[in-house]
Design a protein around this motif. Structure first.
Motif, PDB file in Angstrom:
ATOM      1  N   ARG A 139      -3.740 -27.511  13.099  1.00 53.82           N
ATOM      2  CA  ARG A 139      -4.285 -26.243  13.101  1.00 53.82           C
ATOM      3  C   ARG A 139      -3.733 -24.912  13.872  1.00 53.82           C
ATOM      4  N   LEU A 140      -4.294 -24.096  13.133  1.00 59.30           N
ATOM      5  CA  LEU A 140      -2.865 -22.445  13.760  1.00 59.30           C
ATOM      6  C   LEU A 140      -3.863 -21.215  13.349  1.00 59.30           C
ATOM      7  N   LYS A 141      -4.110 -20.769  14.918  1.00 60.37           N
ATOM      8  CA  LYS A 141      -4.609 -19.105  15.023  1.00 60.37           C
ATOM      9  C   LYS A 141      -4.030 -17.871  14.835  1.00 60.37           C
ATOM     10  N   LEU A 142      -3.876 -17.018  14.247  1.00 56.73           N
ATOM     11  CA  LEU A 142      -3.150 -16.437  13.881  1.00 56.73           C
ATOM     12  C   LEU A 142      -3.995 -14.810  14.274  1.00 56.73           C
ATOM     13  N   ARG A 143      -3.876 -14.017  15.010  1.00 52.76           N
ATOM     14  CA  ARG A 143      -4.198 -12.606  15.469  1.00 52.76           C
ATOM     15  C   ARG A 143      -2.845 -11.347  15.340  1.00 52.76           C
ATOM     16  N   LEU A 144      -3.658 -11.022  14.212  1.00 49.77           N
ATOM     17  CA  LEU A 144      -2.749  -9.364  13.680  1.00 49.77           C
ATOM     18  C   LEU A 144      -3.034  -8.716  15.022  1.00 49.77           C
ATOM     19  N   THR A 145      -2.499  -7.629  14.970  1.00 53.80           N
ATOM     20  CA  THR A 145      -2.576  -6.319  15.524  1.00 53.80           C
ATOM     21  C   THR A 145      -1.953  -5.432  15.100  1.00 53.80           C
ATOM     22  N   TYR A 146      -2.160  -4.117  14.278  1.00 55.92           N
ATOM     23  CA  TYR A 146      -2.036  -2.942  13.466  1.00 55.92           C
ATOM     24  C   TYR A 146      -2.518  -1.903  13.099  1.00 55.92           C
ATOM     25  N   ASN A 147      -1.601  -1.181  13.390  1.00 57.53           N
ATOM     26  CA  ASN A 147      -2.085   0.349  12.765  1.00 57.53           C
ATOM     27  C   ASN A 147      -2.036   0.608  11.018  1.00 57.53           C
ATOM     28  N   HIS A 148      -2.558   1.254  10.326  1.00 58.09           N
ATOM     29  CA  HIS A 148      -2.982   1.408   9.141  1.00 58.09           C
ATOM     30  C   HIS A 148      -3.892   2.860   8.566  1.00 58.09           C
ATOM     31  N   PHE A 149      -2.833   3.694   7.831  1.00 58.87           N
ATOM     32  CA  PHE A 149      -4.342   4.838   7.376  1.00 58.87           C
ATOM     33  C   PHE A 149      -4.667   5.833   8.745  1.00 58.87           C
ATOM     34  N   GLY A 150      -3.675   5.141   9.905  1.00 58.38           N
ATOM     35  CA  GLY A 150      -4.291   6.172  10.854  1.00 58.38           C
ATOM     36  C   GLY A 150      -5.668   5.323  12.054  1.00 58.38           C
ATOM     37  N   SER A 160       0.814  -1.293   0.096  1.00 60.00           N
ATOM     38  CA  SER A 160       0.477  -0.179  -0.157  1.00 60.00           C
ATOM     39  C   SER A 160       0.514   1.546   0.403  1.00 60.00           C
ATOM     40  N   GLU A 161      -0.164   2.293  -0.121  1.00 61.51           N
ATOM     41  CA  GLU A 161       0.820   3.242  -0.392  1.00 61.51           C
ATOM     42  C   GLU A 161       1.263   4.196   1.443  1.00 61.51           C
ATOM     43  N   ALA A 162       1.043   3.750   3.086  1.00 59.73           N
ATOM     44  CA  ALA A 162       0.952   3.752   3.434  1.00 59.73           C
ATOM     45  C   ALA A 162       1.783   3.224   5.093  1.00 59.73           C
ATOM     46  N   ASP A 163       2.554   3.237   5.440  1.00 60.67           N
ATOM     47  CA  ASP A 163       3.278   2.458   6.581  1.00 60.67           C
ATOM     48  C   ASP A 163       2.555   1.616   6.963  1.00 60.67           C
ATOM     49  N   VAL A 164       2.736   0.680   7.736  1.00 56.14           N
ATOM     50  CA  VAL A 164       2.053  -0.500   8.963  1.00 56.14           C
ATOM     51  C   VAL A 164       3.153  -0.508   9.939  1.00 56.14           C
ATOM     52  N   ILE A 165       2.557   0.149  10.580  1.00 58.51           N
ATOM     53  CA  ILE A 165       2.779   0.582  12.481  1.00 58.51           C
ATOM     54  C   ILE A 165       2.365  -0.038  13.566  1.00 58.51           C
ATOM     55  N   HIS A 166       3.215  -0.319  14.647  1.00 55.42           N
ATOM     56  CA  HIS A 166       3.435  -1.050  15.924  1.00 55.42           C
ATOM     57  C   HIS A 166       2.567  -2.883  15.424  1.00 55.42           C
ATOM     58  N   PHE A 167       3.336  -3.198  13.933  1.00 59.01           N
ATOM     59  CA  PHE A 167       2.379  -4.411  13.787  1.00 59.01           C
ATOM     60  C   PHE A 167       3.318  -5.731  14.600  1.00 59.01           C
TER      61      PHE A 167
END
Length: 791
Positions: A762-773, A710-717
């Motif tokens: 079986r695998l479960k994932l949780r993603l938390t991040y900040n994108h486009f504010g 994308s055009e913006a960084d993904v932070i706090h990933f």
């Protein structure tokens, strides 16, 4: 027929005096209960003349913390009244008694709409204030057109409130940004301070929530630069100046907006470079208002694509902040320098003495920030001086900081050590000072370092023996000393080491010291294991009789600790049945080279077999996964230490005696496992790649790769994982927490999964991040993994 007595309505001022005159809390409750009963009766009777007075008293009661929910409908009636005195109290009551969680607040939408279209400024102001306070997403969508019309009204009173209401609407419903884009360009020409400040805030909110708005407003950067330049040079108005700084609130808001507009945009950054230099050099730093403007200027310089000289100027400003008497200013300076140290390392290095001085701060938050920055400033040219300062700090710092300081010193020494002897001395001093606070791998790293420095074996064993004789409470130090005495005990007894003071050591002294470690209540089971193995190895290195060693080993054959008992039993067997092989088995450990593909494969194989380091996640990794316990089957294998695997009888002796195992592997080469894409949203992609080491078919290595197109960084990933209880999971630290835009350097993270039962994974994932504010959290299950990952 009897007539009902009408009780005269008491004024708000009289009620306040009576409540304040109550001598006890019981008297106050009695007064309020009587008045609430009177207010309820008045509402039931429908007295229109005194309704606003009754509601005003009820609002005062509400402010004291007593229930006032029965006045909500009266607020709606007063808002619908044509009288201004009624509307004023009604809107105030709505702001205090209503919120988005109650459906009643939607009933005032039509009243607000009618009042916004009335044309009476004071009534429009009341309606706008209420809308910006309790307006829900539904209300904002219904009334956005009316607010947009008021943005260009001739009266500044209404326009200012309309701008602030628009800010609230954008925060509630970002999709409304297209409605407010056209008026903002006209409002930037305003001279009214409140309207201009509100407009800058509105544009900031639009740019943070909409990429289209960000691109639109990058065209007005020259206009914003001109507004700020006028503020700096000629001032806006004297009434808004604070301590000689011209309108610092407006300056700060414009700088924040410029920071957003100039981020990753070369043309906008070039336009504002000269202005930022002017603000940085002309702002008065003797007052707090000037420091606030300077700090925002520094943050803007750091975030945009500014010139090198400008970044050096920003670092120097932060260096001056470090000398400020205000602790808050010193804290923000340390935090900001820590952000800049990677990109402007040489400029930050100039302020190293001042940063080191901040280590002596009494305030814990300041000393912690100073410690983080000091560790970041260590390099090959200053490692000796910085390590000395950090070791002095380690001796006197609070227990909360000792673990971070000790780990930081060890990492710095590993990266920048000028000589091996200096490296060993540094680690020994850390272990002596704060051994209980070091990381778990400190013992393994030091033993490997000593083993690889053959010329320092005699020096190391004598230093460690002396340290152990003085203190046996620091468990990592005791473990390293026991290992070293077991390996190089013969060099300790020779006494031929020119690099240390003469030290005469007898065999009995060494045995007494190791027995003291074994018998000490402070010794951990692992430490006793090191000491017992050291005694066993000394049986081939000492020239005297081994009866004492055999007696000690036999005693621990009935130890309650199973690991220690197993070692003692096997050592006894070695004495009794394989004494002819004992000298060969207990030879010195071979040199293990660090790094290399082969070593990594051996390390992975050993970890999979749970030799000395089982697949147990470190404490920070375990704490990060605790909140994933409810993802799969109610619990997660990631948060539980896995049980040790049962070694084969033939491998036990080899493992316990730390012998190198070069047995040929008969396993076939691993088959290629196809990659799998498991997540994609707004340009962020998550791919999984799989490897199964040849020697450990139960182990699966999964590499998570995050790519941002994308055009913006993904932070706090942050990526967290969970597996069913039958699996064992270790989650390694990621390569970073920012995924750069435009397919920049991806972020990778390694999962190590042990599947002894070869069950379907079986695998479960949780993603938390900040994108486009915006903050994003995604939880999803991956149940389409290739069969090759578990069969």
């Amino acid at each position: 027929m009897g007539t009902r007595m009408v009780v005269p309505s008491r004024k708000l001022q009289d009620l306040i005096e009576e409540i304040r005159g109550a001598k006890t809390q019981a008297q106050e409750r009695e007064v309020i209960q009587k008045e609430c009963a009177h207010i309820r009766a008045s509402f039931r009777d429908g007295d229109p003349l005194h309704r606003h007075r009754q509601l005003a008293k009820l609002l005062y009661v509400h402010m004291l913390g007593y229930p006032a929910h029965f006045g909500q409908m009266e607020c709606l009636k007063l808002i619908a009244s044509p009288r201004f005195t009624d509307k004023r109290v009604g809107y105030l009551g709505a702001m205090l008694l209503l919120d988005e969680r109650q459906d009643a607040h939607l009933l005032i939408t039509n009243s607000i709409k009618n009042d916004l279209n009335q044309g009476i400024q004071v009534v429009q102001g009341l309606a706008l204030c209420t809308l910006s306070t309790v307006g829900s997403a539904e209300m904002c969508r219904d009334l956005a057109t009316e607010v947009e019309k008021l943005l260009l009204q001739p009266g500044s009173y209404v326009r200012k409130k309309a701008v602030l209401t628009a800010v609230h609407m954008i925060r509630k419903v970002p999709e409304l940004s297209n409605i407010f884009l056209p008026p903002c360009a006209q409002l930037l020409h305003e001279r009214h301070h409140g309207i201009l400040l509100g407009t800058i805030t509105l544009i900031t909110e639009l740019c943070e929530r909409s990429p289209a708005a960000l691109k639109h407003f990058q065209k007005v950067v020259p206009q914003l630069v001109q507004i700020l330049r006028t503020l700096v040079t000629t001032g806006y108005s004297t009434e808004h100046s604070i301590s000689g700084v011209s309108d610092p609130f407006l300056q700060v808001q414009i700088l924040r907006l410029l920071r957003i507009l100039g981020r990753n945009h070369e043309e906008s950054s070039d336009t504002m470079n000269d202005l930022l230099a002017q603000v940085a050099t002309n702002t008065d730093t003797s007052r707090n208002a000037g420091n606030a403007v300077l700090f925002e200027t520094v943050l803007t310089i750091m975030d945009i694509r500014s010139a090198t000289g400008l970044r050096v100027l920003a670092v120097n400003i932060l260096g001056r902040f470090l000398l400020n008497s205000d602790k808050n200013i010193r804290y923000v300076a340390l935090t900001s320098l820590l952000r800049m140290v990677q990109s402007d390392h040489s400029a930050v290095q100039r302020h190293r003495p001042t940063v080191v001085e901040c280590l002596r701060e009494v305030d814990a938050s300041l000393s912690r920030r100073a410690l983080e920055l000091s560790l970041a400033l260590v390099n090959s040219s200053n490692v000796r001086a910085m390590t000395q300062e950090l070791q002095s700090f380690l001796e006197s710092c609070s227990p909360d900081l000792r673990a971070d300081c000790a780990s930081g010193i060890l990492l710095a020494a590993e990266r920048f050590a000028p000589t091996k002897r200096w490296h060993i001395d540094t680690i020994l001093r850390v272990l002596t000072t704060a051994g209980t606070h070091v990381r778990d791998d400190a013992v393994a790293n030091l033993t490997q370092l000593i083993g690889g420095a053959q010329e320092l074996h005699a020096y190391s064993v004598r230093r460690l023996y002396s340290a152990l004789a003085e203190d046996i409470s620091q468990q990592p130090l005791v473990q390293v000393a026991a290992w070293c005495i077991g390996e190089y005990g013969d060099l300790l007894l020779e006494g031929s080491c020119e690099e240390t003071e003469p030290l005469q050591v007898e065999e009995e002294d060494v045995l007494d010291l190791l027995e003291k470690v074994l018998q000490s209540h402070m010794s951990l089971p692992a430490t006793r294991g090191y000491a017992l193995t050291a005694l066993m190895k000394l049986s081939t290195r000492l020239r005297g009789d081994n009866n004492r060693i055999r007696q000690v080993v036999s005693i621990y054959g009935s130890c309650l600790d199973m690991e220690l008992q197993q070692r003692a039993v096997e050592y006894n067997t070695l004495f009794r049945k394989y004494d002819h092989m004992r000298a060969a088995i207990l030879e010195k450990m071979p040199l293990v080279e660090r790094g290399g593909t082969q070593d990594e494969e051996i390390k992975e194989s050993k970890e999979a077999q749970l030799s000395e380091a089982s697949l147990v996640p470190t404490e920070p990794q375990a704490s990060e996964l605790l909140d994933l316990l409810d993802l799969l089957d109610g619990t997660s294998g990631a948060a539980q230490p896995p049980p040790p695997l049962e070694p084969s009888p033939g491998d036990v002796l080899v493992h316990l005696l730390d012998l190198p195992c070069d047995l040929p592997s008969a396993s076939p080469p691993p088959a290629s496992i196809p990659n799998l894409r498991v997540f994609e949203r707004e340009g962020l992609q998550l791919n999984l790649s799989f490897v199964r080491p040849p020697g450990t078919p139960a182990l699966l290595l999964i590499t998570i790769t995050a790519i941002n197109t994308s055009e913006a960084d993904v932070i706090h990933f942050i990526c967290q994982a969970a597996v069913p209880k039958s699996f064992q999971l270790q989650l390694q630290a990621p390569s970073g927490d920012t995924v750069p835009a435009h397919s920049g350097l991806p972020v990778t993270q390694l999962l190590r999964i042990l599947n002894p039962n070869k069950a379907p994974l079986r695998l479960k994932l949780r993603l938390t991040y900040n994108h486009f504010g915006q903050s994003v959290q995604e939880i999803f299950e991956v149940n389409n993994l290739p069969m090759e990952t578990w069969q």
